[in-house]
Design an enzyme around this catalytic site. Structure first.
Site, PDB file in Angstrom:
ATOM      1  N   ARG A 574     -13.406  18.667  -7.727  1.00 39.23           N
ATOM      2  CA  ARG A 574     -12.817  17.339  -7.652  1.00 39.23           C
ATOM      3  C   ARG A 574     -13.519  16.465  -6.627  1.00 39.23           C
ATOM      4  O   ARG A 574     -14.059  16.956  -5.632  1.00 39.23           O
ATOM      5  CB  ARG A 574     -11.335  17.433  -7.258  1.00 39.23           C
ATOM      6  CG  ARG A 574     -10.492  18.153  -8.296  1.00 39.23           C
ATOM      7  CD  ARG A 574      -9.065  18.261  -7.844  1.00 39.23           C
ATOM      8  NE  ARG A 574      -9.004  18.771  -6.484  1.00 39.23           N
ATOM      9  CZ  ARG A 574      -8.029  18.473  -5.637  1.00 39.23           C
ATOM     10  NH1 ARG A 574      -7.034  17.700  -6.002  1.00 39.23           N
ATOM     11  NH2 ARG A 574      -8.046  18.969  -4.418  1.00 39.23           N
ATOM     12  N   SER A 635     -15.198  26.230  -0.669  1.00 38.08           N
ATOM     13  CA  SER A 635     -14.369  27.420  -0.464  1.00 38.08           C
ATOM     14  C   SER A 635     -15.105  28.706  -0.794  1.00 38.08           C
ATOM     15  O   SER A 635     -14.702  29.470  -1.681  1.00 38.08           O
ATOM     16  CB  SER A 635     -13.108  27.310  -1.300  1.00 38.08           C
ATOM     17  OG  SER A 635     -12.506  26.066  -1.060  1.00 38.08           O
ATOM     18  N   ASP A 689     -11.292  25.820   2.152  1.00 39.08           N
ATOM     19  CA  ASP A 689      -9.995  25.320   1.663  1.00 39.08           C
ATOM     20  C   ASP A 689      -8.820  25.800   2.510  1.00 39.08           C
ATOM     21  O   ASP A 689      -7.807  25.109   2.622  1.00 39.08           O
ATOM     22  CB  ASP A 689      -9.776  25.647   0.176  1.00 39.08           C
ATOM     23  CG  ASP A 689      -9.939  27.115  -0.136  1.00 39.08           C
ATOM     24  OD1 ASP A 689     -10.352  27.883   0.754  1.00 39.08           O
ATOM     25  OD2 ASP A 689      -9.646  27.498  -1.291  1.00 39.08           O
TER      26      ASP A 689
HETATM   27 MG    MG Z   1      -7.437  25.672  -4.413  1.00 34.90          MG
END
Ligand code: MG
Ligand code: ADP
Length: 950
Positions: A574, A635, A689
Site C-alpha cells: 500500500r 516488514s 510493521d
Molecule cells: Mg500487516
C-alpha cells in the site's frame, strides 16, 4: 361381541382416544374438563367434578383423560426439568437427572471385531458374544446365554453380585471354546449411574429390587473388572458401561438412518437422546453430541405432575414400595397400570357405581389385576369376554354393564399412559429441535418395552399425541424388537470404536497440546535467545535477531504534518498519505498488487514497481511535485544502521526478489527513484510493521511500549534499555528492538516442540528450516497445519470414514480464516458441516466435531506459544527496569489476532499465568503499518533524529 352402550357415555374407544382428529388449530375448542386440583392422598373426587349429568364412572373416565391443554402444561414442565437437569448449576434441583453416557455416536457401520457383553437383568445375567464385520451391522454373528440369578444375590454383598457376573462370563467363554485374544466387554447395567467416562461410572442408587451392599457410590466398572480378574480372565477388559435405553437407540439405528432418541415403556419407563454436548456442561466435552439418559421416571416427584394425578394414582403410589418417588413411571410403566385400574374399580364400587350389591373385598388385594389382563380387556374382539372372565374369577359376578365400564377404565388408563409417554417424548423432541437451531427436526425414535409391543392402541396414541404436541418435529417411531440383546453388543462396539478412535486422535494430537511446563520452557528459551541476541558477542548465533530500530521515542501527541507512507511486507502493498493533526490522524491509501513474478523476480524490478505505484498514488491524490517526508514500513528482518538505513537480512512470507539480501533497502528504493527520474522522494525512516503498530497505538496510549503482529507472519518489538543493547553504542534511554521473533528456534532450540505436521508444513515452504516459531503461530501456516492433521486422521481411518479426499491433498485449501469460522462459539455443527462441504469435503456430523477439535488445538497452541514469547518480553522489561510490577500496553495488529474468536483470549489468559507480575493491556491498532510509519517520520522530524549512531 360388542359391549352395550350407555346413554351419555362416550362411544366405545373414543373416551380413550380424546385427542384423535384434533388438529392444532382446534386445540382451543376442546370441551372444558374440570380441573382436578386436590391434595395428594385425597380419595374423593372434588365436588366441582360432579356435573349434573355426570355419573361417577364418567367422572372417573374424565379424570383419567387429561385434556390436550393439560398435556401441554405437562410438556412445559418436562422441558423445564430437562433443561434444569442439563445445567451443572441447577441439576441437583431437577427431577430428571440427564445422566451423560459418554456415547457420542450412533453406529456408522464400521464397527467390527469380537465383542463380549454382560447384561445384568432383573432376574438373570445374560452374556453375549457378537462378531461384527464392519458391513453396516448387516450380519452380526451372535451367541448368547442366560444365567438365572440366585435370589439371595440381589440382596447380598456387592462382591458376591460381581463375582457371580464374572463367573457367568467365565462359563460362557468356556462354553464357546475359551478364546484367548483380548476381549473387550461392554457391561449393561440398568441403574442410575454418575458416569465420568465410558468406563467410569459410580452407582448412584439401586432400584428395581436390587440392594447389594457396598456398591452405591463405587465405580461399578472397577468392581466388575476386579471380579473378572479374580476369575483369571486377564484378557477381558471392561471397556464401557452402558444403560439399556442406549441399546434400544442403537439397535434401531442404521448408518443411513441414525436413530437419536430411544423411548422405553415396559415395566418402567425411560428415555435417552443425543443431546448437544455444549449444553451438557461436562468437563472436557465441549462440542458434538452425547447420548443422555434422562431417567425421566422420576418426573413429577416435585409435584410437576399434580395436575394430572387422580385419587387412584395416589393410592397406587402409597401402596408402592417407594411412595412419593418415580411418579411419572407410576403413570406410564406397566408395573402400575393394573393397580391403577384396580383402585378405580375399588373406589367406584364404594360409590355404588360398579358391582352393585356384590362383595368386592377381593379387589382390596394388591396385584390381583395384571397389566397383561388390562391389555387383553381393552381388545375390541375378545375384551368383553376377558373382562367377564377376570371379574368372575375375582368373585364379583359382573353385569354386562360392569364389564363394559371396566373395559372403558382399562382403555382410559392405558391411553393415558400412552399420552403421557408421548408428552415426554414431545418435550424431548422440541428440546432437540430448539437446541439444534432447526426449524424442523426429522428424527427416528427407537421404541421398546412390553407395553408398546403388546398394545397397538398404545402406539397409535403415542404417534398422534406426539404429532399434536410437537408439530415442528417429524418423528418416525421405529420398534426395536430386540430380543437378542444385539443393541447392547452394538453399543459396546460403538463404544469400542469411540475408545479406539479417541486413542488414535489423542495420540495424534498429544504433541500439539503444550503443557504449562512446556510453555514455561519456551518462555525461558525465548528469554535466553533475547539476551544472546542483544549481546554483541553472541548476536550472530541467536535465532532471535533483536535488531535495533533507532526508534528511541514513542509519540507524545505533539507530532504534526503530512507524510507519505509505504507498507510492504503484508498481504497488500500500500501507499498512503497521512495527515497528523491535533487530536486526529487522517489517512488515504491505495492498495497495489505485487504479482508473484515480481515478488520472486529481480530486486530492480520490485523496487521499480514500487516507485511506479508511488507515482500513480501521488497523481491520484494530487500530490505530484510535493516533497513529503516518507516513512517506509518494510516488514522483513533488517539490520538497521540508522533510522533510514536498513540492510535486508533475509526475505520471508513468500518474497524472494534477487539482489536485495545484504543491501540497504532505502538505497534500493532511492536508486529505483533515480532510474524512474522521480525526484520528490524523501525517505526519512524505515520501520518494521511491529514498530509501526507500537507507534500507532503509542499515539493513543503512552504506555504502549510493545508492538505485536499476528497476521500472515508474526513478530514483536519492544522498548529496551539502551544499556542492554550491546549491538549499538550508547547507554542513555531506550531503543525499540525489532525482535524478529518469527525466526526463534531456527538454531534448533525449539526442535523438541515441532510435530511431524510442522515438519511437513515447513518442508513445503520456500524458506524451509527458517522462521520456525512463526510457522507454529501465524496465519500463513495454521490452515496448513490443520490440513496435515486432517490428512493423518483420514489415514488413521478416524475422519471422513477413512475415505481419502482429493481436495484435502491440495495445498492451502484449508485457509486460516476457516479456523476462525469453525471455532466461532455457538456456530451449529451443521454450519461447520456446511463449511467443509464447500471445500467438497464430505463431512458427517462427527467429522465436523473432530475438525473443530483439531482447529481448536492448533489455534490454541499458536496463541499459547505467542503468550510464552510475550511473557519473556514483559518479564525482561520488568526486570531490566527493576520493577516489582510492570504495567504496559501491547499494540497489536494482524488479522489472525483480530478475527479469530479465541486467539486473543487464549493469548492473554496464558500470558497472565506465565507473567503474573506484569499487568498487560492489549490495544488493537488500526492500520499500524501505515499510520505508524508516518508517526515515526513525524517523531523523527520533531526530534531531528537524536539517536542516530555516532
Ligand atoms: Mg500487516
Ligand atoms: P499481514 O500480516 O499480511 O499484514 P493481515 O494482518 O491482514 O496481513 O493477515 C493476513 C493473514 O491473516 C492471512 O494470510 C490469513 O492467513 C489470516 N487471516 C485472514 N482472515 C482471517 C480470519 N478471518 N481469521 C484468522 N486469520 C485470518
Amino acid at each position: 361381541m360388542p359391549g352395550p352402550r350407555e346413554r351419555g357415555a362416550p362411544a366405545r374407544g373414543s373416551n380413550a382416544f380424546p385427542w384423535r382428529g384434533v388438529g392444532p388449530e382446534q386445540r382451543g375448542r376442546l370441551p372444558p374438563v374440570p380441573a382436578l386440583n386436590r391434595a395428594p392422598g385425597s380419595l374423593q373426587l372434588g365436588a366441582q367434578d360432579r356435573g349434573p349429568s355426570c355419573t361417577p364412572v364418567q367422572r372417573a373416565l374424565l379424570a383419567l383423560t387429561p385434556t390436550l391443554e393439560k398435556l401441554q402444561e405437562v410438556k412445559g414442565r418436562v422441558l423445564e426439568a430437562l433443561e434444569r437437569g442439563l445445567s451443572q448449576q441447577s441439576r441437583a434441583r431437577s427431577t430428571m437427572q440427564m445422566l451423560p453416557t459418554f456415547i457420542c455416536s450412533t453406529p456408522d457401520g464400521t464397527e467390527n471385531g469380537d465383542v463380549l457383553v454382560a447384561e445384568l437383568c432383573q432376574n438373570h445375567v445374560r452374556t453375549l458374544w457378537v462378531t461384527l464385520a464392519g458391513d453396516g451391522n448387516q450380519n452380526p454373528q451372535l451367541m448368547y446365554r442366560v444365567f438365572e440369578t440366585p435370589g439371595d444375590v440381589l440382596q447380598g454383598s456387592g462382591e458376591a453380585l460381581f463375582d457371580f457376573i464374572a463367573q457367568c462370563v467365565k462359563s460362557f467363554l468356556e462354553e464357546i471354546g475359551n478364546p484367548q485374544h483380548r476381549l473387550p466387554l461392554g457391561f449393561v447395567f440398568p441403574f442410575s449411574c454418575r458416569q465420568t467416562g465410558l468406563d467410569k461410572a459410580e452407582l448412584i442408587s439401586w432400584s428395581k429390587g436390587f440392594q447389594c451392599s457396598d456398591v452405591e457410590g463405587k465405580d461399578v466398572v472397577q468392581l466388575l473388572q476386579a471380579a473378572i480378574s479374580k476369575q483369571e480372565l486377564h484378557h477381558v477388559d471392561v471397556v464401557a458401561l452402558l444403560n439399556n435405553t442406549v441399546g434400544t437407540m442403537m439397535t434401531c439405528s442404521t448408518p443411513e438412518k441414525p436413530c437419536e432418541i430411544a423411548l422405553v415403556v415396559g415395566s418402567g419407563t425411560n428415555c435417552c437422546f443425543m443431546a448437544e454436548s455444549d449444553l451438557l456442561e461436562i468437563a472436557g466435552v465441549t462440542s458434538g453430541r452425547m447420548c443422555v439418559n434422562s431417567e425421566w421416571g422420576c418426573l413429577g416427584d416435585d409435584g410437576a405432575l399434580d395436575n394430572v394425578l387422580t385419587p387412584y394414582d395416589h393410592r397406587v403410589d402409597q401402596e408402592s414400595s417407594n411412595p412419593g418417588e418415580r411418579r411419572f413411571e407410576k403413570l406410564v410403566g406397566s408395573l402400575y397400570l393394573g393397580e391403577t385400574v384396580r383402585h378405580a374399580m375399588l373406589m367406584l364400587a364404594s360409590e355404588q357405581a360398579l358391582f352393585i350389591g356384590r362383595n368386592t373385598s377381593t379387589l382390596a388385594t394388591k396385584a390381583v389385576l395384571t397389566t397383561q389382563q388390562v391389555l387383553e380387556i381393552m381388545d375390541n374382539e375378545d375384551g368383553m369376554a376377558k373382562a367377564q372372565g377376570m371379574l368372575e374369577a375375582l368373585g364379583l359376578q359382573p353385569s354386562e354393564r360392569d364389564c363394559c365400564r371396566v373395559q372403558q377404565l382399562c382403555r382410559a388408563v392405558v391411553s393415558r399412559a400412552a399420552a403421557l409417554s408421548a408428552t415426554g417424548l414431545a418435550a424431548v423432541l422440541s428440546h432437540m429441535c430448539r437446541s439444534r437451531q432447526l426449524e424442523r427436526l426429522v428424527v427416528n425414535v427407537g421404541v421398546d418395552g412390553g407395553l408398546y409391543r403388546t398394545s397397538s392402541r398404545f402406539g397409535e396414541i403415542l404417534r398422534s399425541v406426539v404429532g399434536l404436541l410437537a408439530p415442528e418435529c417429524a418423528a418416525t417411531l421405529v420398534p426395536s424388537g430386540d430380543g437378542r440383546g444385539l443393541g447392547a453388543a452394538i453399543v459396546t462396539a460403538v463404544a469400542l470404536r469411540l475408545v479406539a478412535q479417541r486413542n488414535k486422535v489423542e495420540r495424534l494430537l498429544a504433541p500439539l497440546r503444550l503443557s504449562r511446563a512446556d510453555l514455561e520452557r519456551v518462555q525461558a528459551l525465548m528469554k535466553q535467545e533475547m539476551e544472546r541476541g542483544l549481546d554483541r558477542e553472541s548476536n550472530a548465533t541467536s535465532s532471535v535477531r533483536m535488531l535495533p530500530t533507532y526508534v528511541c521515542h514513542t509519540p507524545d501527541g505533539t507530532e504534526r504534518g503530512k507524510f507519505l507512507a509505504l507498507d510492504l511486507g503484508g498481504t497488500n502493498f500500500r501507499v498512503l498519505v497521512v495527515h497528523v493533526e491535533e487530536d486526529n490522524i487522517h489517512m488515504a491509501n491505495e492498495i497495489y498488487v505485487i504479482p508473484t513474478a515480481i515478488m520472486q523476480g529481480t530486486g530492480e524490478a520490485l523496487f521499480d514497481h514500487i516507485i511506479e505505484c508511488i507515482v500513480d498514488f501521488q497523481m491520484k491524490q494530487k500530490l505530484t511535485g510535493q516533497v513529503l517526508p516518507l516513512g517506509f514500513t518494510f516488514s522483513f528482518p533488517c539490520q538497521q544502521l540508522g533510522l533510514d538505513k536498513a540492510v535486508l537480512l533475509t526475505w520471508t512470507k513468500g518474497f524472494n526478489a534477487s539482489g536485495c539480501v545484504g543491501q540497504d533497502v532505502v538505497q534500493l528504493l532511492r536508486e529505483a527513484a533515480q532510474r524512474k527520474q522521480h525526484t520528490t522522494l524523501k525517505v526519512v525512516a524505515v520501520v518494521n510493521d511491529t514498530v509501526g503498530t507500537m507507534m500507532a497505538c503509542g499515539y493513543h496510549d503512552p504506555k504502549c511500549e510493545i508492538g505485536l503482529i499476528v497476521g500472515t507472519g508474526t513478530n514483536a518489538c519492544y522498548m529496551e534499555e539502551r544499556a542492554n543493547v550491546g549491538t549499538v553504542e550508547g547507554d542513555e534511554g531506550r531503543m525499540c528492538i525489532n525482535m524478529e521473533w518469527g525466526a526463534f528456534g531456527d538454531n534448533g532450540c525449539l526442535d523438541g516442540f515441532f510435530t511431524s505436521f510442522d515438519q511437513l508444513v515447513d518442508e513445503k515452504t520456500i524458506n524451509a528450516g527458517k522462521q520456525r516459531f512463526e510457522k507454529l503461530i501465524s496465519g500463513m501456516y495454521l490452515g496448513e497445519i490443520v490440513r496435515h492433521i486432517l490428512l493423518a486422521l483420514v489415514e488413521e481411518q478416524v475422519l471422513f470414514r477413512g475415505k481419502p479426499s482429493h481436495n484435502l491433498q491440495n495445498r492451502d485449501i484449508f485457509q486460516t480464516k476457516f479456523l476462525s469460522k469453525i471455532e466461532t462459539p455457538g456456530l451449529a455443527l451443521l454450519q461447520v458441516q456446511g463449511i467443509l462441504c464447500n471445500l467438497e469435503l464430505d463431512a458427517s456430523y462427527e467429522d465436523s466435531v473432530l475438525v473443530r477439535e483439531v482447529c481448536q488445538v492448533v489455534s490454541q497452541r499458536a496463541a499459547h506459544l505467542c503468550a510464552a514469547g510475550m511473557a519473556a518480553v514483559v518479564e525482561k522489561m520488568r526486570e531490566s527496569r527493576g520493577l516489582e510490577q510492570l504495567t504496559v500496553t501491547v499494540g497489536v495488529d494482524g488479522t489472525l489476532y483480530k478475527m479469530h474468536p479465541h486467539f486473543s483470549q487464549n493469548l492473554q489468559q496464558m500470558l497472565r499465568e506465565l507473567a503474573p507480575r506484569c499487568d498487560v493491556t492489549f490495544l488493537q491498532s488500526e492500520d499500524g503499518s501505515g499510520k505508524g510509519a508516518a508517526l515515526v517520520a513525524a517523531v523523527t522530524c520533531r526530534e531531528a533524529d537524536p539517536c542516530s549512531p555516532q
